[in-house]
Design a protein around this motif. Sequence first.
Motif, mmCIF file in Angstrom:
data_model
loop_
_atom_site.group_PDB
_atom_site.id
_atom_site.type_symbol
_atom_site.label_atom_id
_atom_site.label_comp_id
_atom_site.label_asym_id
_atom_site.label_seq_id
_atom_site.Cartn_x
_atom_site.Cartn_y
_atom_site.Cartn_z
ATOM 1 N N GLU A 55 42.664 47.384 40.140
ATOM 2 C CA GLU A 55 43.449 48.536 40.548
ATOM 3 C C GLU A 55 42.833 49.808 39.973
ATOM 4 O OE1 GLU A 55 44.534 45.796 38.982
ATOM 5 O OE2 GLU A 55 46.547 45.215 39.630
ATOM 6 N N SER A 56 42.719 50.846 40.799
ATOM 7 C CA SER A 56 42.161 52.120 40.327
ATOM 8 C C SER A 56 42.954 52.670 39.147
ATOM 9 C CB SER A 56 42.139 53.148 41.460
ATOM 10 O OG SER A 56 41.203 52.761 42.442
ATOM 11 N N SER A 57 44.260 52.401 39.122
ATOM 12 C CA SER A 57 45.102 52.901 38.032
ATOM 13 C C SER A 57 44.769 52.244 36.690
ATOM 14 C CB SER A 57 46.579 52.675 38.354
ATOM 15 O OG SER A 57 46.849 51.283 38.480
ATOM 16 N N ALA A 125 39.580 47.618 52.944
ATOM 17 C CA ALA A 125 40.824 46.843 52.814
ATOM 18 C C ALA A 125 41.793 47.477 51.818
ATOM 19 C CB ALA A 125 40.528 45.405 52.402
ATOM 20 N N ALA A 126 41.277 48.003 50.735
ATOM 21 C CA ALA A 126 42.140 48.590 49.701
ATOM 22 C C ALA A 126 41.982 50.097 49.604
ATOM 23 C CB ALA A 126 41.844 47.963 48.346
ATOM 24 N N GLY A 127 40.960 50.633 50.209
ATOM 25 C CA GLY A 127 40.723 52.061 50.102
ATOM 26 C C GLY A 127 40.556 52.482 48.657
ATOM 27 N N SER A 128 41.126 53.628 48.302
ATOM 28 C CA SER A 128 40.979 54.153 46.945
ATOM 29 C C SER A 128 41.949 53.512 45.953
ATOM 30 C CB SER A 128 41.148 55.670 46.946
ATOM 31 O OG SER A 128 42.422 55.999 47.455
ATOM 32 N N ARG A 129 42.808 52.608 46.421
ATOM 33 C CA ARG A 129 43.764 51.943 45.520
ATOM 34 C C ARG A 129 43.075 50.980 44.565
ATOM 35 N NH1 ARG A 129 47.512 50.742 50.635
ATOM 36 N NH2 ARG A 129 45.465 50.090 51.290
ATOM 37 N N ALA A 130 41.923 50.431 44.986
ATOM 38 C CA ALA A 130 41.190 49.472 44.149
ATOM 39 C C ALA A 130 39.744 49.928 44.011
ATOM 40 C CB ALA A 130 41.228 48.071 44.748
ATOM 41 N N ARG A 131 39.183 49.601 42.865
ATOM 42 C CA ARG A 131 37.765 49.875 42.623
ATOM 43 C C ARG A 131 37.041 48.547 42.483
ATOM 44 N NH1 ARG A 131 38.293 55.042 38.490
ATOM 45 N NH2 ARG A 131 39.501 56.268 39.972
ATOM 46 N N PHE A 132 35.891 48.480 43.116
ATOM 47 C CA PHE A 132 35.009 47.332 42.994
ATOM 48 C C PHE A 132 33.938 47.747 41.985
ATOM 49 C CE2 PHE A 132 37.404 46.480 46.637
ATOM 50 C CZ PHE A 132 37.206 45.176 47.082
ATOM 51 N N ILE A 133 34.236 47.495 40.722
ATOM 52 C CA ILE A 133 33.372 47.935 39.625
ATOM 53 C C ILE A 133 32.073 47.157 39.655
ATOM 54 C CG2 ILE A 133 33.157 48.076 37.092
ATOM 55 C CD1 ILE A 133 35.322 49.967 38.161
ATOM 56 N N GLN A 181 47.750 33.148 40.773
ATOM 57 C CA GLN A 181 49.014 33.696 41.288
ATOM 58 C C GLN A 181 49.217 35.115 40.778
ATOM 59 O OE1 GLN A 181 51.066 32.268 43.680
ATOM 60 N NE2 GLN A 181 51.800 34.394 43.681
ATOM 61 N N GLU A 182 48.851 35.368 39.534
ATOM 62 C CA GLU A 182 48.960 36.725 38.992
ATOM 63 C C GLU A 182 48.135 37.704 39.819
ATOM 64 O OE1 GLU A 182 47.471 39.477 35.263
ATOM 65 O OE2 GLU A 182 47.035 37.329 35.235
ATOM 66 N N SER A 183 46.917 37.311 40.193
ATOM 67 C CA SER A 183 46.050 38.180 40.993
ATOM 68 C C SER A 183 46.635 38.418 42.377
ATOM 69 C CB SER A 183 44.654 37.572 41.102
ATOM 70 O OG SER A 183 44.005 37.604 39.854
ATOM 71 N N LEU A 184 47.174 37.378 42.995
ATOM 72 C CA LEU A 184 47.814 37.532 44.300
ATOM 73 C C LEU A 184 48.991 38.508 44.217
ATOM 74 C CD1 LEU A 184 47.768 33.799 45.414
ATOM 75 C CD2 LEU A 184 46.460 35.672 46.475
ATOM 76 N N ASP A 185 49.779 38.391 43.155
ATOM 77 C CA ASP A 185 50.922 39.286 42.962
ATOM 78 C C ASP A 185 50.457 40.726 42.754
ATOM 79 O OD1 ASP A 185 52.551 37.048 43.179
ATOM 80 O OD2 ASP A 185 52.905 36.891 41.007
ATOM 81 N N ARG A 186 49.417 40.906 41.958
ATOM 82 C CA ARG A 186 48.892 42.260 41.715
ATOM 83 C C ARG A 186 48.396 42.880 43.013
ATOM 84 N NH1 ARG A 186 44.790 41.566 36.794
ATOM 85 N NH2 ARG A 186 44.260 43.724 37.348
ATOM 86 N N TRP A 187 47.679 42.095 43.836
ATOM 87 C CA TRP A 187 47.155 42.599 45.106
ATOM 88 C C TRP A 187 48.304 42.986 46.036
ATOM 89 C CZ3 TRP A 187 42.518 44.263 46.445
ATOM 90 C CH2 TRP A 187 42.247 44.473 47.799
ATOM 91 N N ILE A 193 51.257 50.469 47.690
ATOM 92 C CA ILE A 193 51.035 51.847 47.235
ATOM 93 C C ILE A 193 50.354 52.638 48.339
ATOM 94 C CG2 ILE A 193 49.806 53.285 45.547
ATOM 95 C CD1 ILE A 193 49.967 50.860 43.625
ATOM 96 N N ASP A 194 50.798 53.875 48.558
ATOM 97 C CA ASP A 194 50.096 54.756 49.505
ATOM 98 C C ASP A 194 48.703 54.986 48.983
ATOM 99 O OD1 ASP A 194 52.265 55.024 51.195
ATOM 100 O OD2 ASP A 194 53.018 56.806 50.167
ATOM 101 N N GLU A 195 47.723 54.988 49.892
ATOM 102 C CA GLU A 195 46.341 55.190 49.485
ATOM 103 C C GLU A 195 46.173 56.559 48.851
ATOM 104 O OE1 GLU A 195 41.774 54.887 51.011
ATOM 105 O OE2 GLU A 195 43.374 54.385 52.389
ATOM 106 N N MET A 196 45.403 56.578 47.748
ATOM 107 C CA MET A 196 45.115 57.833 47.049
ATOM 108 C C MET A 196 43.917 58.503 47.697
ATOM 109 S SD MET A 196 45.492 56.417 43.162
ATOM 110 C CE MET A 196 44.412 55.006 43.424
ATOM 111 N N GLU A 197 43.768 59.755 47.451
ATOM 112 C CA GLU A 197 42.592 60.484 47.960
ATOM 113 C C GLU A 197 41.430 60.330 47.017
ATOM 114 O OE1 GLU A 197 42.151 61.831 50.957
ATOM 115 O OE2 GLU A 197 44.131 61.086 51.397
#
Length: 197
Positions: A55-57, A125-133, A181-187, A193-197
């Motif tokens: 998650e970007s957050s 798929a996730a836009g700015s909500r997730a980062r692929f580090i 299951q934790e990862s599925l719940d987090r996703w 969440i609305d996509e961030m800019e």
Amino acid sequence: MDHSNSASIFPLDGGCACGHVRYRLKARPIVVHCCHCTSCQRETGTAFAINAVIESSLVTRLPSAPPSVPASSTQAVKSAGPPLSSQLEGSVELETINTPSESGRGQRIVRCPACRVAVWSHYWAAGSRARFIRVGTLDEAWKVRPDVHIYTQSRRGFFRLDESIPAFDAFYPNMGEIWSQESLDRWEELMKIDEME
């Protein structure tokens, strides 16, 4: 099936080669992909890309630091040099490059504006909500192992897969077979969440 990294190793810090972009992963990633697709090979200039999806957050920007060489399992982070001649002042704005992808939807690769190292990507798929580090940008990248190998149909012949890690010719068909299951719940929460800019 959960091959993921122990939560006890987090937080982990990382950054670009010149030190202008520094960040911290505050928690264990949702999943870590080792992607062998030809697009990742081209974008990284090597045989595969290892991306920690989070998650970007849960990614915090840190102050810039002097250049360093990442650690290995036998050696600590060390100083590197020389520093770039054109030092950036104040807050470093990241450079975002839109690139084509096999999906046809593209991805946005985020880079340091000084040394141009890619630190993470955003996929459609996730836009700015997730980062692929880019795991290789972590100071202790050796601590983060893939949960899954994907697009092994284009894997380089010299690279042998660890048979304890699931591998798929393309993308895996069912997240529930790979993700905890934790990862599925987090996703699921992330997608609300609305996509961030």
